[in-house]
Design a protein around this motif. Structure first.
Motif, short mmCIF file in Angstrom:
data_model
loop_
_atom_site.label_atom_id
_atom_site.label_comp_id
_atom_site.label_asym_id
_atom_site.label_seq_id
_atom_site.Cartn_x
_atom_site.Cartn_y
_atom_site.Cartn_z
N THR A 1 0.86 -1.18 0.00
CA THR A 1 0.00 0.00 0.00
C THR A 1 0.89 1.23 0.00
OG1 THR A 1 -0.07 0.02 2.41
CG2 THR A 1 -1.81 -1.18 1.26
N HIS A 2 0.32 2.37 -0.42
CA HIS A 2 1.13 3.58 -0.45
C HIS A 2 1.39 4.07 0.98
CE1 HIS A 2 -2.23 6.32 0.49
NE2 HIS A 2 -2.96 5.56 -0.30
N THR B 1 -14.88 6.58 3.49
CA THR B 1 -13.83 5.60 3.21
C THR B 1 -14.36 4.18 3.37
OG1 THR B 1 -12.10 7.12 3.95
CG2 THR B 1 -11.56 4.77 3.94
N ASP C 1 -4.35 -0.75 -4.01
CA ASP C 1 -4.33 0.62 -4.50
C ASP C 1 -4.41 0.66 -6.01
OD1 ASP C 1 -4.08 1.98 -2.01
OD2 ASP C 1 -1.98 1.36 -1.92
N ARG C 2 -5.13 1.60 -6.52
CA ARG C 2 -5.20 1.83 -7.95
C ARG C 2 -4.21 2.91 -8.35
NH1 ARG C 2 -11.80 2.04 -8.63
NH2 ARG C 2 -12.20 -0.21 -8.41
N SER C 3 -3.85 2.91 -9.62
CA SER C 3 -2.95 3.93 -10.13
C SER C 3 -3.60 5.30 -10.04
CB SER C 3 -2.57 3.64 -11.59
OG SER C 3 -1.85 4.72 -12.15
N SER C 4 -2.79 6.29 -9.72
CA SER C 4 -3.29 7.66 -9.65
C SER C 4 -3.30 8.34 -11.02
CB SER C 4 -2.43 8.49 -8.68
OG SER C 4 -1.08 8.51 -9.11
N LYS C 5 -2.91 7.58 -12.04
CA LYS C 5 -2.89 8.12 -13.39
C LYS C 5 -4.30 8.45 -13.84
CE LYS C 5 -1.51 6.84 -18.09
NZ LYS C 5 -0.91 5.77 -18.93
N PRO C 6 -4.52 9.63 -14.40
CA PRO C 6 -5.88 9.99 -14.84
C PRO C 6 -6.34 9.11 -15.98
CG PRO C 6 -4.28 11.63 -15.58
CD PRO C 6 -3.56 10.72 -14.63
N HIS C 7 -7.65 8.87 -16.03
CA HIS C 7 -8.22 8.04 -17.09
C HIS C 7 -8.17 8.75 -18.43
CE1 HIS C 7 -9.62 5.05 -14.25
NE2 HIS C 7 -10.16 6.01 -13.52
#
Length: 336
Positions: free
Chosen positions: A5-6, A43, A61-67
């Motif tokens: 996890t981050h 949450t 966790d999912r990537s924080s990269k925008p869709h």
């Protein structure tokens, strides 16, 4: 199965799963479960929704990269940037000028494509360098000549300045009776460093001479082969450029006598002999121009000590930071 996890996550993957199961499977309200795990009800609801939709896989966790990235550089432009980088070896500023865009944008594309550094790109073709290394010492010796202008008595212009350097040159020529060029400027001559490098170990053998004739080159080769033989190395091949000394009958006959196969680099491709080219740069930086020498004799006197340091003590980045001499391991019986 454990998942990372981050660093700022309030819950581990295992805690998220327990929280989600309390809500989905045990019927707890999001507010009650959130209070149990000391997080907000939003949450708690988020992890419950993910568990319903994805199960255990939704707890990581999912990537924080925008869709969607509407301002991302279009793919055709990226292709143009990459093409100019590979084929013309242009930098961000030059590429940006050709394509009419910001240099920072070009640099970002180069970083994303992992071609922002040109260290491992062939200068002539723009293709990735295909590095090679022969398996044993003596399988291949690289030979070449490095030319250096001789140092006048009193020091050269690099350290004493052009005006004083010219005076030193003139006084040295007057003392030695040296020649002059077409503009009647005094010449003090050239030092020809005949260098021999073992491909596998990078061990170097160097001699300084006043010419690069075939007679000198073949004499250096004989002494180098004998020097390596004293250290347990049998020479099988020798690689040179297409200089007149190395194309001569004397060179061919000498190699045949020593039972050495002659190899030549491709014309106008010094990269083929890259190991010795790199050694010449190290030689210039570490010895020839490293410090102030009051004369050519003073510089030549420092050469043997520098070559010994290079062979026996200096860590070499291409051989796991070990001194080249440590690779001379083909003594009798090692490879039988």
């Amino acid at each position: 199965m454990a998942h990372a996890t981050h660093s700022n996550a309030a819950l581990t993957v295992r805690a998220r799963l327990r929280l989600a199961r309390l809500i989905v499977e045990d019927g707890w309200s999001p507010a009650r479960a959130a209070e149990r795990f000391d997080v907000s009800w939003r949450t708690a609801a988020k992890w419950a929704d993910r568990y319903r939709a994805e199960g255990l896989a939704g707890m990581v966790d999912r990537s924080s990269k925008p869709h969607h990235q509407p301002n991302r550089t279009p793919t055709p432009v990226v292709r143009k940037i990459v093409h100019l980088r590979w084929k013309q070896r242009l930098g961000p500023v030059a590429i940006a000028d050709k394509l009419g865009m910001q240099a920072s944008t070009v640099h970002a594309v180069l970083v994303r494509c992992r071609i922002n550094r040109l260290t491992h790109i062939d200068r002539a073709t723009g293709e990735p360098i295909r590095r090679y290394e022969h398996e044993h010492p003596g399988d291949l010796l690289h030979v070449d000549v490095k030319k250096l202008g001789k140092i006048p008595d009193g020091g050269g212009w690099r350290y004493v300045g052009k005006q004083q350097g010219d005076k030193n040159r003139a006084s040295t020529v007057a003392r030695t009776g040296g020649p002059k060029n077409k503009r009647h400027q005094p010449l003090i001559g050239t030092c020809y460093l005949h260098t021999v490098i073992d491909d596998h170990s990078r061990v170097a053998y160097v001699e300084a001479h006043d010419d690069e004739t075939a007679a000198t080159a073949t004499a250096v080769l004989r002494r180098a082969v004998a020097w390596f033989a004293e250290r347990g190395v049998t020479t099988h091949r020798v690689l040179s450029d297409n200089g007149s000394a190395y194309k001569s009958h004397l060179w061919q006959d000498t190699c045949a006598e020593l039972e050495i196969t002659v190899k030549k680099t491709r014309p106008y491709r010094p990269q083929t002999n890259g190991k010795i080219e790199r050694f010449h740069r190290t030689l210039a930086e570490g010895w020839a121009f490293k410090r102030f020498y009051t004369s050519e004799n003073a510089r030549l006197a420092a050469l043997p000590a520098w070559v010994h340091e290079y062979n026996h003590h200096r860590p070499h980045s291409a051989i796991e930071k070990q001194p080249p001499i440590t690779r001379l391991d083909n003594l009798p019986g090692h490879h039988t």
